[in-house]
Design a protein around this motif. Structure first.
Motif, PDB file in Angstrom:
ATOM      1  N   ASN A 149      12.786  27.420  33.662  1.00  0.00           N
ATOM      2  CA  ASN A 149      12.252  26.244  34.344  1.00  0.00           C
ATOM      3  C   ASN A 149      10.741  26.323  34.466  1.00  0.00           C
ATOM      4  N   PRO A 150      10.060  25.220  34.213  1.00  0.00           N
ATOM      5  CA  PRO A 150       8.625  25.209  34.525  1.00  0.00           C
ATOM      6  C   PRO A 150       8.434  25.419  36.028  1.00  0.00           C
ATOM      7  N   SER A 151       7.324  26.035  36.396  1.00  0.00           N
ATOM      8  CA  SER A 151       7.041  26.257  37.813  1.00  0.00           C
ATOM      9  C   SER A 151       5.590  25.932  38.100  1.00  0.00           C
ATOM     10  N   ALA A 152       5.289  25.753  39.380  1.00  0.00           N
ATOM     11  CA  ALA A 152       3.925  25.448  39.798  1.00  0.00           C
ATOM     12  C   ALA A 152       3.598  26.287  41.031  1.00  0.00           C
ATOM     13  N   HIS A 153       2.383  26.801  41.057  1.00  0.00           N
ATOM     14  CA  HIS A 153       1.906  27.640  42.157  1.00  0.00           C
ATOM     15  C   HIS A 153       0.558  27.092  42.600  1.00  0.00           C
ATOM     16  N   GLN A 154       0.439  26.728  43.870  1.00  0.00           N
ATOM     17  CA  GLN A 154      -0.824  26.187  44.366  1.00  0.00           C
ATOM     18  C   GLN A 154      -1.498  27.172  45.309  1.00  0.00           C
ATOM     19  N   HIS A 155      -2.803  27.311  45.143  1.00  0.00           N
ATOM     20  CA  HIS A 155      -3.616  28.200  45.967  1.00  0.00           C
ATOM     21  C   HIS A 155      -4.824  27.412  46.458  1.00  0.00           C
ATOM     22  N   VAL A 156      -5.264  27.691  47.674  1.00  0.00           N
ATOM     23  CA  VAL A 156      -6.402  26.986  48.252  1.00  0.00           C
ATOM     24  C   VAL A 156      -7.534  27.983  48.478  1.00  0.00           C
ATOM     25  N   VAL A 157      -8.742  27.564  48.152  1.00  0.00           N
ATOM     26  CA  VAL A 157      -9.926  28.404  48.313  1.00  0.00           C
ATOM     27  C   VAL A 157     -11.059  27.527  48.835  1.00  0.00           C
TER      28      VAL A 157
END
Length: 114
Positions: A46-54
């Motif tokens: 499965n495609p996946s997505a990971h979000q990070h904030v800076v």
């Protein structure tokens, strides 16, 4: 870009390999890079997505990425990295794609200037 607002960095992985990545930032005038995210994706189906904030980060800052792929030999991989603020992309996404080598490994790195 609004230098008073944080930046969201979305890493979208669509690859059958195990993917490991690291993200850094560097403000103008900094001598060292600062790590702000590390991630792994072992889901081959499965495609996946990971979000990070800076941030917030001033204009002229840079975000660096290093992505390692490990899996079957000579298989296609794709990762897309998008930096945004308040849901709006700051620039075109960075698309990282290619094929793993005969041992099933590939590595890519680069920078995004804000």
């Amino acid at each position: 870009m609004d230098p008073t607002q944080p930046i969201a960095v979305l890493v979208e992985i669509d690859s059958p390999q195990v993917v490991v990545y690291r993200l850094w930032f560097k403000r103008p005038g900094d001598t060292l890079w600062t790590i702000f995210a590390t991630g792994t994706d072992e889901e081959a189906t499965n495609p996946s997505a990971h979000q990070h904030v800076v941030g917030p980060l001033p204009e002229g800052s840079r975000i660096a990425y290093h992505v390692i792929f490990s899996g079957n030999p000579e298989t296609f991989f794709r990762v897309r990295i998008t930096a945004s603020q308040s849901g709006s992309p700051l620039d075109e996404p960075v698309v990282i794609d290619g094929t793993t080598d005969a041992s099933g490994v590939a590595a890519r790195q680069g920078e995004i200037e804000l």
